[in-house]
Motif scaffolding. Structure first.
Motif, mmCIF file in Angstrom:
data_model
loop_
_atom_site.group_PDB
_atom_site.id
_atom_site.type_symbol
_atom_site.label_atom_id
_atom_site.label_comp_id
_atom_site.label_asym_id
_atom_site.label_seq_id
_atom_site.Cartn_x
_atom_site.Cartn_y
_atom_site.Cartn_z
ATOM 1 N N TYR A 122 -0.191 11.922 -9.420
ATOM 2 C CA TYR A 122 -1.017 13.107 -9.156
ATOM 3 C C TYR A 122 -0.184 14.374 -9.302
ATOM 4 O O TYR A 122 -0.626 15.359 -9.892
ATOM 5 N N TRP A 177 1.629 10.770 2.651
ATOM 6 C CA TRP A 177 2.453 9.649 2.207
ATOM 7 C C TRP A 177 3.642 9.445 3.148
ATOM 8 O O TRP A 177 3.999 8.305 3.457
ATOM 9 N N LEU A 189 2.338 7.686 6.189
ATOM 10 C CA LEU A 189 2.114 6.281 5.850
ATOM 11 C C LEU A 189 3.433 5.523 5.784
ATOM 12 O O LEU A 189 3.536 4.393 6.271
ATOM 13 N N GLY A 227 0.846 3.942 -2.848
ATOM 14 C CA GLY A 227 0.586 5.340 -2.515
ATOM 15 C C GLY A 227 1.634 6.268 -3.102
ATOM 16 O O GLY A 227 1.315 7.377 -3.550
ATOM 17 N N LEU A 285 0.838 6.622 -6.783
ATOM 18 C CA LEU A 285 -0.312 7.506 -6.983
ATOM 19 C C LEU A 285 0.022 8.972 -6.689
ATOM 20 O O LEU A 285 -0.400 9.873 -7.420
ATOM 21 N N ALA A 286 0.779 9.208 -5.623
ATOM 22 C CA ALA A 286 1.157 10.581 -5.280
ATOM 23 C C ALA A 286 2.035 11.187 -6.370
ATOM 24 O O ALA A 286 1.876 12.364 -6.731
ATOM 25 N N THR A 321 4.546 2.419 8.134
ATOM 26 C CA THR A 321 4.984 1.165 7.528
ATOM 27 C C THR A 321 6.340 0.736 8.071
ATOM 28 O O THR A 321 6.544 -0.440 8.377
ATOM 29 N N LEU A 380 -0.878 15.854 0.381
ATOM 30 C CA LEU A 380 -0.741 14.528 -0.202
ATOM 31 C C LEU A 380 0.605 13.924 0.162
ATOM 32 O O LEU A 380 0.690 12.766 0.595
ATOM 33 N N TRP A 381 1.661 14.706 0.024
ATOM 34 C CA TRP A 381 2.996 14.195 0.348
ATOM 35 C C TRP A 381 3.172 14.019 1.849
ATOM 36 O O TRP A 381 3.836 13.083 2.293
ATOM 37 N N CYS A 432 0.833 -1.213 0.000
ATOM 38 C CA CYS A 432 0.000 0.000 0.000
ATOM 39 C C CYS A 432 0.859 1.252 0.000
ATOM 40 O O CYS A 432 0.522 2.248 -0.655
ATOM 41 N N THR A 433 1.967 1.223 0.709
ATOM 42 C CA THR A 433 2.854 2.381 0.754
ATOM 43 C C THR A 433 3.479 2.638 -0.610
ATOM 44 O O THR A 433 3.536 3.783 -1.074
#
Length: 55
Positions: free
Chosen positions: A22, A36, A39, A15, A18-19, A43, A32-33, A11-12
């Motif tokens: 984007y 992340w 996250l 992510g 995706l980041a 993790t 957003l960052w 997931c990390t």
């Protein structure tokens, strides 16, 4: 590495992809960052403690 730690790492990484997508498409977003990075730190904590668990 337990399954839950692998899922968290996946997931990390997802992510991060995706980041990055984007940011490239729509421009940077600090929140957003920040999310992340949080996250990623969670993790790392899960990965660090997954090897020390005792049942």
């Amino acid at each position: 590495m337990p399954g839950s730690a692998k899922a968290m790492a996946g997931c990390t990484v997802g992510g991060l992809v995706l980041a990055t997508a984007y940011t490239v498409a729509l421009g940077g977003n600090g929140w957003l960052w920040f999310a992340w990075v949080v996250l990623g730190l969670v993790t790392l904590g899960v990965l660090a403690t997954s090897g020390t668990r005792r049942v």
